[in-house]
Structure formats: C-alpha cells, structure tokens
Design a protein around this motif. Sequence first.
Motif, mmCIF file in Angstrom:
data_model
loop_
_atom_site.group_PDB
_atom_site.id
_atom_site.type_symbol
_atom_site.label_atom_id
_atom_site.label_comp_id
_atom_site.label_asym_id
_atom_site.label_seq_id
_atom_site.Cartn_x
_atom_site.Cartn_y
_atom_site.Cartn_z
ATOM 1 N N TYR A 25 0.843 -1.199 0.000
ATOM 2 C CA TYR A 25 0.000 0.000 0.000
ATOM 3 C C TYR A 25 0.873 1.241 0.000
ATOM 4 O O TYR A 25 1.861 1.312 0.712
ATOM 5 N N GLY A 26 0.477 2.224 -0.793
ATOM 6 C CA GLY A 26 1.196 3.491 -0.878
ATOM 7 C C GLY A 26 0.511 4.559 -0.063
ATOM 8 O O GLY A 26 -0.415 4.287 0.711
ATOM 9 N N PRO A 27 0.953 5.799 -0.261
ATOM 10 C CA PRO A 27 0.317 6.918 0.434
ATOM 11 C C PRO A 27 -1.181 6.956 0.118
ATOM 12 O O PRO A 27 -1.593 6.632 -0.989
ATOM 13 N N GLY A 28 -1.959 7.302 1.087
ATOM 14 C CA GLY A 28 -3.404 7.332 0.877
ATOM 15 C C GLY A 28 -4.028 5.948 0.884
ATOM 16 O O GLY A 28 -5.167 5.779 0.466
ATOM 17 N N ASP A 29 -3.261 4.959 1.323
ATOM 18 C CA ASP A 29 -3.752 3.583 1.465
ATOM 19 C C ASP A 29 -4.162 2.944 0.142
ATOM 20 O O ASP A 29 -4.997 2.052 0.097
ATOM 21 N N GLU A 30 -3.561 3.394 -0.951
ATOM 22 C CA GLU A 30 -3.838 2.823 -2.262
ATOM 23 C C GLU A 30 -3.051 1.523 -2.428
ATOM 24 O O GLU A 30 -1.849 1.474 -2.169
ATOM 25 N N ASN A 31 -3.726 0.455 -2.853
ATOM 26 C CA ASN A 31 -3.035 -0.798 -3.147
ATOM 27 C C ASN A 31 -2.268 -0.582 -4.438
ATOM 28 O O ASN A 31 -2.856 -0.424 -5.503
ATOM 29 N N ILE A 32 -0.932 -0.570 -4.353
ATOM 30 C CA ILE A 32 -0.132 -0.237 -5.520
ATOM 31 C C ILE A 32 0.582 -1.433 -6.132
ATOM 32 O O ILE A 32 1.193 -1.302 -7.190
ATOM 33 N N GLY A 33 0.516 -2.583 -5.501
ATOM 34 C CA GLY A 33 1.158 -3.747 -6.087
ATOM 35 C C GLY A 33 1.183 -4.922 -5.134
ATOM 36 O O GLY A 33 0.658 -4.870 -4.028
ATOM 37 N N ASP A 34 1.820 -5.990 -5.627
ATOM 38 C CA ASP A 34 1.949 -7.228 -4.865
ATOM 39 C C ASP A 34 3.382 -7.725 -4.961
ATOM 40 O O ASP A 34 4.026 -7.588 -6.009
ATOM 41 N N ILE A 35 3.845 -8.351 -3.903
ATOM 42 C CA ILE A 35 5.198 -8.899 -3.897
ATOM 43 C C ILE A 35 5.202 -10.203 -4.684
ATOM 44 O O ILE A 35 4.444 -11.124 -4.397
ATOM 45 N N SER A 36 6.071 -10.257 -5.672
ATOM 46 C CA SER A 36 6.219 -11.441 -6.504
ATOM 47 C C SER A 36 7.163 -12.442 -5.838
ATOM 48 O O SER A 36 6.835 -13.621 -5.702
ATOM 49 N N HIS A 37 8.342 -11.954 -5.441
ATOM 50 C CA HIS A 37 9.325 -12.815 -4.782
ATOM 51 C C HIS A 37 10.458 -11.953 -4.228
ATOM 52 O O HIS A 37 10.442 -10.735 -4.378
ATOM 53 N N LEU A 38 11.413 -12.597 -3.588
ATOM 54 C CA LEU A 38 12.589 -11.915 -3.048
ATOM 55 C C LEU A 38 13.825 -12.394 -3.796
ATOM 56 O O LEU A 38 13.885 -13.537 -4.248
ATOM 57 N N HIS A 39 14.799 -11.502 -3.902
ATOM 58 C CA HIS A 39 16.135 -11.873 -4.377
ATOM 59 C C HIS A 39 17.075 -11.696 -3.208
ATOM 60 O O HIS A 39 17.099 -10.628 -2.591
ATOM 61 N N GLY A 40 17.823 -12.720 -2.882
ATOM 62 C CA GLY A 40 18.736 -12.643 -1.762
ATOM 63 C C GLY A 40 18.037 -13.026 -0.473
ATOM 64 O O GLY A 40 16.899 -13.501 -0.472
ATOM 65 N N THR A 41 18.753 -12.819 0.606
ATOM 66 C CA THR A 41 18.213 -13.165 1.916
ATOM 67 C C THR A 41 18.141 -11.914 2.787
ATOM 68 O O THR A 41 18.999 -11.039 2.691
ATOM 69 N N PRO A 42 17.107 -11.843 3.609
ATOM 70 C CA PRO A 42 16.981 -10.705 4.515
ATOM 71 C C PRO A 42 18.187 -10.645 5.446
ATOM 72 O O PRO A 42 18.769 -11.686 5.743
ATOM 73 N N PRO A 43 18.601 -9.520 5.875
ATOM 74 C CA PRO A 43 17.974 -8.210 5.711
ATOM 75 C C PRO A 43 18.391 -7.482 4.437
ATOM 76 O O PRO A 43 17.926 -6.381 4.183
ATOM 77 N N ASN A 44 19.264 -8.091 3.614
ATOM 78 C CA ASN A 44 19.772 -7.402 2.427
ATOM 79 C C ASN A 44 19.042 -7.795 1.148
ATOM 80 O O ASN A 44 19.523 -7.512 0.061
ATOM 81 N N ALA A 45 17.904 -8.415 1.259
ATOM 82 C CA ALA A 45 17.162 -8.889 0.089
ATOM 83 C C ALA A 45 16.552 -7.735 -0.691
ATOM 84 O O ALA A 45 16.336 -6.641 -0.168
ATOM 85 N N GLN A 46 16.282 -8.015 -1.947
ATOM 86 C CA GLN A 46 15.523 -7.121 -2.802
ATOM 87 C C GLN A 46 14.112 -7.700 -2.922
ATOM 88 O O GLN A 46 13.948 -8.910 -3.130
ATOM 89 N N VAL A 47 13.109 -6.847 -2.781
ATOM 90 C CA VAL A 47 11.720 -7.249 -2.949
ATOM 91 C C VAL A 47 11.350 -6.984 -4.405
ATOM 92 O O VAL A 47 11.522 -5.876 -4.901
ATOM 93 N N LYS A 87 2.377 4.878 -6.732
ATOM 94 C CA LYS A 87 2.371 3.947 -7.858
ATOM 95 C C LYS A 87 3.158 4.540 -9.026
ATOM 96 O O LYS A 87 3.936 3.840 -9.675
ATOM 97 N N ASP A 88 2.986 5.827 -9.306
ATOM 98 C CA ASP A 88 3.703 6.461 -10.406
ATOM 99 C C ASP A 88 5.211 6.468 -10.172
ATOM 100 O O ASP A 88 5.986 6.228 -11.101
ATOM 101 N N GLN A 89 5.638 6.731 -8.942
ATOM 102 C CA GLN A 89 7.072 6.701 -8.640
ATOM 103 C C GLN A 89 7.639 5.297 -8.860
ATOM 104 O O GLN A 89 8.731 5.143 -9.408
#
Length: 98
Positions: A25-47, A87-89
């Motif tokens: 969710y982005g500013p204004g509580d807009e659903n802007i997307g869904d997580i597909s998967h992670l690359h790497g392992t937390p805490p240094n992973a990419q979402v 979402k635009d950013q």
Amino acid sequence: MDHSKHIPMTDAELTAQNLKGANVYGPGDENIGDISHLHGTPPNAQVVLDVGGFLGIGAKTVALPLSSLNFMRDESGTAHATTTMTKDQLKNLPEHTD
C-alpha cells in the motif's frame, strides 16, 4: 485500512514464504502492487514487486530494498507492506528482469 493497529513483522518473519503475494500500500492507502518474490536473503534482500495492472496483466515489475518497505500483519494475520512511494514513482523505476 488503519495500519497503525497492525502488528509489525519481526526480522525473522521476513521470509520469501511469508511475503510472496503480500499487498503493498502506498500513500493514501492505495493498493499499488503485490510482492512477486525476493532476491537474496533478509535483511539485504531485494523485494520484487508487480506494480499496477490487473491480475498481473499490464503490471510492471520493479525491485526495491527490503528495508524500504514497512511489513506488518493485519487483524487476520495477513502480511502486507506500506511504502511512502506512489504507484507512479514505482512505475518510473527501471523494470526488473530475472
């Protein structure tokens, strides 16, 4: 949705299994997307996030540092995240390719 009452996820909970498919969710509580998967392992992973589109059609895939999102669980225990980016950013970010 009032995220202030949601329970922050611990670092140990930030796994690919827990985050896959989570709404973002982005500013204004807009659903802007869904997580597909992670690359790497937390805490240094990419979402890897599918932004926009409908049911995955027309979505743009972008990657963000895990640390740029705030992860929490709602009243039913469902994982989701918030970001200060719109979402635009996110759509203006370079497209992620696997």
